[in-house]
Structure formats: C-alpha cells, structure tokens
Design a protein around this motif. Structure first.
Motif, PDB file in Angstrom:
ATOM      1  N   PHE A  52      -0.688  17.594   0.187  1.00 35.15           N
ATOM      2  CA  PHE A  52      -0.078  16.708  -0.596  1.00 35.15           C
ATOM      3  C   PHE A  52       0.803  17.128  -1.597  1.00 35.15           C
ATOM      4  N   ILE A  53       1.597  18.595  -1.497  1.00 37.65           N
ATOM      5  CA  ILE A  53       3.038  18.783  -1.430  1.00 37.65           C
ATOM      6  C   ILE A  53       4.246  18.857  -0.871  1.00 37.65           C
ATOM      7  N   THR A  54       3.382  18.366   0.441  1.00 30.38           N
ATOM      8  CA  THR A  54       4.754  19.279   1.153  1.00 30.38           C
ATOM      9  C   THR A  54       4.968  16.640   1.138  1.00 30.38           C
ATOM     10  N   HIS A  55       4.021  16.268   1.532  1.00 27.19           N
ATOM     11  CA  HIS A  55       4.189  14.792   1.272  1.00 27.19           C
ATOM     12  C   HIS A  55       5.254  14.453   0.419  1.00 27.19           C
ATOM     13  N   ALA A  56       4.290  15.231  -1.267  1.00 28.41           N
ATOM     14  CA  ALA A  56       5.554  14.646  -2.096  1.00 28.41           C
ATOM     15  C   ALA A  56       6.495  15.551  -2.522  1.00 28.41           C
ATOM     16  N   ARG A  57       7.098  16.167  -1.570  1.00 31.74           N
ATOM     17  CA  ARG A  57       7.785  16.552  -2.093  1.00 31.74           C
ATOM     18  C   ARG A  57       8.953  16.510  -1.048  1.00 31.74           C
ATOM     19  N   SER A  58       8.699  15.138   0.419  1.00 32.15           N
ATOM     20  CA  SER A  58       9.494  14.880   1.087  1.00 32.15           C
ATOM     21  C   SER A  58       9.729  13.540   0.614  1.00 32.15           C
ATOM     22  N   LEU A  59       9.157  13.205  -0.242  1.00 38.74           N
ATOM     23  CA  LEU A  59      10.097  11.399  -0.857  1.00 38.74           C
ATOM     24  C   LEU A  59      10.174  12.164  -2.540  1.00 38.74           C
ATOM     25  N   ASP A  60      10.697  13.383  -2.420  1.00 36.26           N
ATOM     26  CA  ASP A  60      11.778  13.881  -3.124  1.00 36.26           C
ATOM     27  C   ASP A  60      10.819  13.669  -5.016  1.00 36.26           C
ATOM     28  N   TRP A  61       9.972  13.722  -4.675  1.00 33.79           N
ATOM     29  CA  TRP A  61       8.723  13.816  -6.041  1.00 33.79           C
ATOM     30  C   TRP A  61       8.857  12.418  -7.023  1.00 33.79           C
ATOM     31  N   VAL A  62       9.343  11.268  -5.822  1.00 37.35           N
ATOM     32  CA  VAL A  62       9.379  10.115  -6.115  1.00 37.35           C
ATOM     33  C   VAL A  62       8.235   9.157  -5.449  1.00 37.35           C
ATOM     34  N   ALA A  63       7.297   8.242  -5.924  1.00 38.98           N
ATOM     35  CA  ALA A  63       6.812   7.483  -5.176  1.00 38.98           C
ATOM     36  C   ALA A  63       7.324   6.410  -4.630  1.00 38.98           C
ATOM     37  N   PRO A  64       7.016   5.668  -3.323  1.00 36.48           N
ATOM     38  CA  PRO A  64       7.544   4.132  -3.529  1.00 36.48           C
ATOM     39  C   PRO A  64       6.639   3.369  -3.757  1.00 36.48           C
ATOM     40  N   SER A  65       7.896   2.455  -3.948  1.00 34.10           N
ATOM     41  CA  SER A  65       7.622   1.365  -4.719  1.00 34.10           C
ATOM     42  C   SER A  65       7.269   0.711  -3.216  1.00 34.10           C
ATOM     43  N   LEU A  66       5.535  -0.208  -3.474  1.00 29.57           N
ATOM     44  CA  LEU A  66       4.832  -0.345  -3.031  1.00 29.57           C
ATOM     45  C   LEU A  66       4.885  -2.014  -3.628  1.00 29.57           C
ATOM     46  N   THR A  67       4.847  -3.407  -1.917  1.00 25.75           N
ATOM     47  CA  THR A  67       5.254  -4.041  -2.531  1.00 25.75           C
ATOM     48  C   THR A  67       3.898  -4.679  -3.266  1.00 25.75           C
ATOM     49  N   SER A  68       2.994  -6.212  -3.341  1.00 26.65           N
ATOM     50  CA  SER A  68       1.878  -6.563  -4.193  1.00 26.65           C
ATOM     51  C   SER A  68       0.590  -6.152  -2.786  1.00 26.65           C
ATOM     52  N   ALA A  69       1.379  -6.620  -1.267  1.00 28.01           N
ATOM     53  CA  ALA A  69       0.879  -7.312  -0.481  1.00 28.01           C
ATOM     54  C   ALA A  69       0.385  -5.721  -0.152  1.00 28.01           C
ATOM     55  N   ASP A  70       1.577  -4.406  -0.064  1.00 30.93           N
ATOM     56  CA  ASP A  70       0.704  -2.694   0.200  1.00 30.93           C
ATOM     57  C   ASP A  70      -0.127  -2.507  -0.897  1.00 30.93           C
ATOM     58  N   LEU A  71      -0.017  -3.412  -1.978  1.00 23.97           N
ATOM     59  CA  LEU A  71      -1.402  -3.008  -3.068  1.00 23.97           C
ATOM     60  C   LEU A  71      -2.251  -3.591  -2.361  1.00 23.97           C
ATOM     61  N   LEU A  72      -2.340  -4.675  -2.379  1.00 26.50           N
ATOM     62  CA  LEU A  72      -3.671  -5.759  -2.130  1.00 26.50           C
ATOM     63  C   LEU A  72      -4.885  -5.180  -0.667  1.00 26.50           C
ATOM     64  N   LEU A  73      -3.883  -4.637  -0.102  1.00 30.91           N
ATOM     65  CA  LEU A  73      -4.631  -3.905   1.819  1.00 30.91           C
ATOM     66  C   LEU A  73      -5.112  -2.761   0.477  1.00 30.91           C
ATOM     67  N   ILE A  74      -4.311  -1.893  -0.091  1.00 31.19           N
ATOM     68  CA  ILE A  74      -5.279  -0.800  -0.965  1.00 31.19           C
ATOM     69  C   ILE A  74      -6.330  -0.828  -1.497  1.00 31.19           C
ATOM     70  N   GLU A  75      -6.046  -2.172  -2.309  1.00 33.51           N
ATOM     71  CA  GLU A  75      -6.780  -1.939  -3.166  1.00 33.51           C
ATOM     72  C   GLU A  75      -8.612  -2.738  -1.920  1.00 33.51           C
ATOM     73  N   ALA A  76      -8.679  -3.132  -0.582  1.00 36.46           N
ATOM     74  CA  ALA A  76      -8.734  -4.089   0.204  1.00 36.46           C
ATOM     75  C   ALA A  76     -10.428  -2.546   0.372  1.00 36.46           C
ATOM     76  N   GLU A  77      -9.472  -1.683   1.004  1.00 37.24           N
ATOM     77  CA  GLU A  77      -9.558  -0.328   1.178  1.00 37.24           C
ATOM     78  C   GLU A  77     -10.488   0.275  -0.129  1.00 37.24           C
ATOM     79  N   MET A  78      -9.968   0.744  -1.193  1.00 41.66           N
ATOM     80  CA  MET A  78     -11.310   1.622  -1.982  1.00 41.66           C
ATOM     81  C   MET A  78     -12.347   0.163  -2.714  1.00 41.66           C
ATOM     82  N   PHE A  79     -12.116  -1.328  -2.386  1.00 32.55           N
ATOM     83  CA  PHE A  79     -13.415  -2.197  -3.240  1.00 32.55           C
ATOM     84  C   PHE A  79     -13.895  -2.915  -1.818  1.00 32.55           C
ATOM     85  N   PRO A  80     -13.893  -2.488  -1.000  1.00 34.14           N
ATOM     86  CA  PRO A  80     -14.793  -3.386   0.175  1.00 34.14           C
ATOM     87  C   PRO A  80     -15.401  -4.125  -0.406  1.00 34.14           C
ATOM     88  N   GLU A  81     -15.633  -6.071  -0.402  1.00 33.26           N
ATOM     89  CA  GLU A  81     -16.653  -6.609  -0.257  1.00 33.26           C
ATOM     90  C   GLU A  81     -17.518  -6.394   0.305  1.00 33.26           C
TER      91      GLU A  81
END
Length: 81
Positions: A52-81
């Motif tokens: 997790f630390i290595t990944h965060a460091r590779s992003l310079d400690w800033v989470a990238p902006s995700l599109t609404s479509a990206d977030l909907l895909l993640i939400e669907a994975e988290m809360f499958p129907e």
C-alpha cells in the motif's frame, strides 16, 4: 472518495470518544481505505501494508481523480446485486 455520509466516526481505541473523522470510503481505483485511516496513522503510528505504501508513494501520495464511470464500476464490485 467512493462513499460518504454526514456521520462522524469515533476512535475505537480510545475510551474518550475522540472524533476520528468522517464515515467515508476512499479509493484510488486500486485500493480502498476508510477516511479515518490517516487519523490512526497520526495518532497511533500504526503500520500499513508495504505494498500500500509503495503504491501510494508511486502516486506521490495523491489519489488520482476517478471518473463517475470508474466509481460506478468499483461500486458494482463492492455491492454486487
């Protein structure tokens, strides 16, 4: 931020009901973590997984902006129907 509420969470390690932050789930598209994670790192110096630390460091400690479509895909994975 993937999901958020107006509710606050309290330090589960303290008897003083210290405010630990908002009840929310953060993501960078690869990892998810509770919004209050930073509170526990600051207050208790907890260890986080090295990958997790290595990944965060590779992003310079800033989470990238995700599109609404990206977030909907993640939400669907988290809360499958």
């Amino acid at each position: 931020m993937l999901a958020a509420t107006a509710q606050r969470v309290f330090d589960v390690l303290s008897e003083e009901k210290q405010d630990a932050g908002p009840l929310a789930i953060m993501t960078d598209g690869e990892w998810m973590w509770p919004a209050d994670l930073a509170y526990y790192v600051r207050r208790y110096n907890i260890s986080l997984p090295e990958n997790f630390i290595t990944h965060a460091r590779s992003l310079d400690w800033v989470a990238p902006s995700l599109t609404s479509a990206d977030l909907l895909l993640i939400e669907a994975e988290m809360f499958p129907e």
